[in-house]
Scaffold this active site. Structure first.
Site, PDB file in Angstrom:
ATOM      1  CB  ILE A  72     115.711   0.888  59.033  1.00 20.98           C
ATOM      2  CG1 ILE A  72     116.236   0.712  60.456  1.00 20.98           C
ATOM      3  CG2 ILE A  72     116.220   2.168  58.405  1.00 20.98           C
ATOM      4  CD1 ILE A  72     115.824   1.796  61.418  1.00 20.98           C
TER       5      ILE A  72
ATOM      6  NE  ARG B  43     125.350  -8.237  67.643  1.00 18.85           N
ATOM      7  CZ  ARG B  43     126.328  -7.849  68.436  1.00 18.85           C
ATOM      8  NH1 ARG B  43     126.814  -6.626  68.322  1.00 18.85           N
ATOM      9  NH2 ARG B  43     126.818  -8.662  69.334  1.00 18.85           N
TER      10      ARG B  43
ATOM     11  NE  ARG C 291     126.158  -9.305  39.697  1.00 15.35           N
ATOM     12  CZ  ARG C 291     124.977  -9.868  39.757  1.00 15.35           C
ATOM     13  NH1 ARG C 291     123.903  -9.134  39.900  1.00 15.35           N
ATOM     14  NH2 ARG C 291     124.868 -11.172  39.656  1.00 15.35           N
TER      15      ARG C 291
ATOM     16  CB  ALA D 101     123.912 -16.156  40.926  1.00 20.32           C
TER      17      ALA D 101
ATOM     18  CD  GLU E  41     117.829 -15.861  38.204  1.00 21.07           C
ATOM     19  OE1 GLU E  41     118.676 -15.373  37.414  1.00 21.07           O
ATOM     20  OE2 GLU E  41     116.885 -15.189  38.650  1.00 21.07           O
TER      21      GLU E  41
ATOM     22  CB  SER F 297     127.422 -10.794  54.222  1.00 21.21           C
ATOM     23  OG  SER F 297     128.104 -10.682  53.012  1.00 21.21           O
ATOM     24  N   PRO F 298     127.203 -13.297  56.996  1.00 20.11           N
ATOM     25  CG  PRO F 298     128.211 -15.117  58.046  1.00 20.11           C
ATOM     26  CD  PRO F 298     128.188 -14.357  56.752  1.00 20.11           C
TER      27      PRO F 298
ATOM     28  CD  GLU G  81     122.196 -12.735  49.460  1.00 20.94           C
ATOM     29  OE1 GLU G  81     122.032 -13.054  48.268  1.00 20.94           O
ATOM     30  OE2 GLU G  81     122.797 -11.709  49.805  1.00 20.94           O
TER      31      GLU G  81
ATOM     32  CD  GLU H 240     111.399  -4.993  30.591  1.00 20.64           C
ATOM     33  OE1 GLU H 240     111.522  -3.850  31.080  1.00 20.64           O
ATOM     34  OE2 GLU H 240     110.317  -5.432  30.177  1.00 20.64           O
TER      35      GLU H 240
END
Length: 183
Positions: free
Chosen positions: A16, A39, A66, A78, A95, A116-117, A122, A143
């Protein structure tokens, strides 16, 4: 139930969206019992989190806005693993320096978590950073980042969870790890 009773076979995948950070697809799958389902999936290159602990056993946290949840969070440093990066420990070092201006003498993997399976692949590898040293000329923040550093004790961090000032899952897990392992 056996492992194979849980397996879902992909019949068809429709891509998508392909962006800088994520890719989104819809899969048509068949379950082990023959039932078909759809899914919605988000693919991500993964991320690292760093738990910087000072020689006084204080924790360095970052405070930043965020956009996906429209609020400022207090969290461990992170960042995402870029498409061309293949060594998560080097990403963690980068990082740590970018977000805090610190380097470290020791970087130890403490856990690897699926964030978030239910819809995303991820994974985040969390590292414990000790032997912190100030970098003379750090790379500096991205930046588009505005970060405030906080140095807190373990008890203060736990109180921040209780008061909901910290509600970021990776940070809560990291603080719980420290509670169980810091003496």
């Amino acid at each position: 139930m056996r492992e194979e009773d849980f397996y879902e076979k992909t019949l068809h995948r429709e891509m998508i969206f392909k962006g800088r950070v994520i890719e989104v697809a819809v899969d048509e799958v068949v379950l082990a019992d023959g039932t078909q389902a759809q899914r919605e999936l988000v693919f991500h290159h993964g991320a690292v989190g760093i738990v910087p602990v000072t020689s006084e056993n204080n924790i360095i946290l970052v405070k930043q806005f965020r956009k996906p949840i429209e609020r400022t969070l207090v969290e461990i440093p992170a960042g995402k693993i870029e498409k061309n990066e293949h060594n998560p420990i080097e990403v963690a070092r980068r990082e740590l320096e970018e977000e805090t201006g610190l380097g470290c003498q020791s970087l130890e993997e403490i856990f690897d978590v699926a964030l978030s399976p239910g819809f995303s692949n991820e994974r985040m590898i969390i590292y414990l950073a000790t032997g912190l040293v100030q970098i003379e000329q750090p790379k500096g923040q991205d930046e588009d980042e505005r970060i405030e550093l906080l140095e807190v004790t373990l008890d203060e961090a736990k109180a921040m969870i209780t008061s909901k000032e910290i509600n970021d899952s990776k940070t809560i897990m990291a603080i719980q790890y420290l509670e169980l392992n810091m003496k």
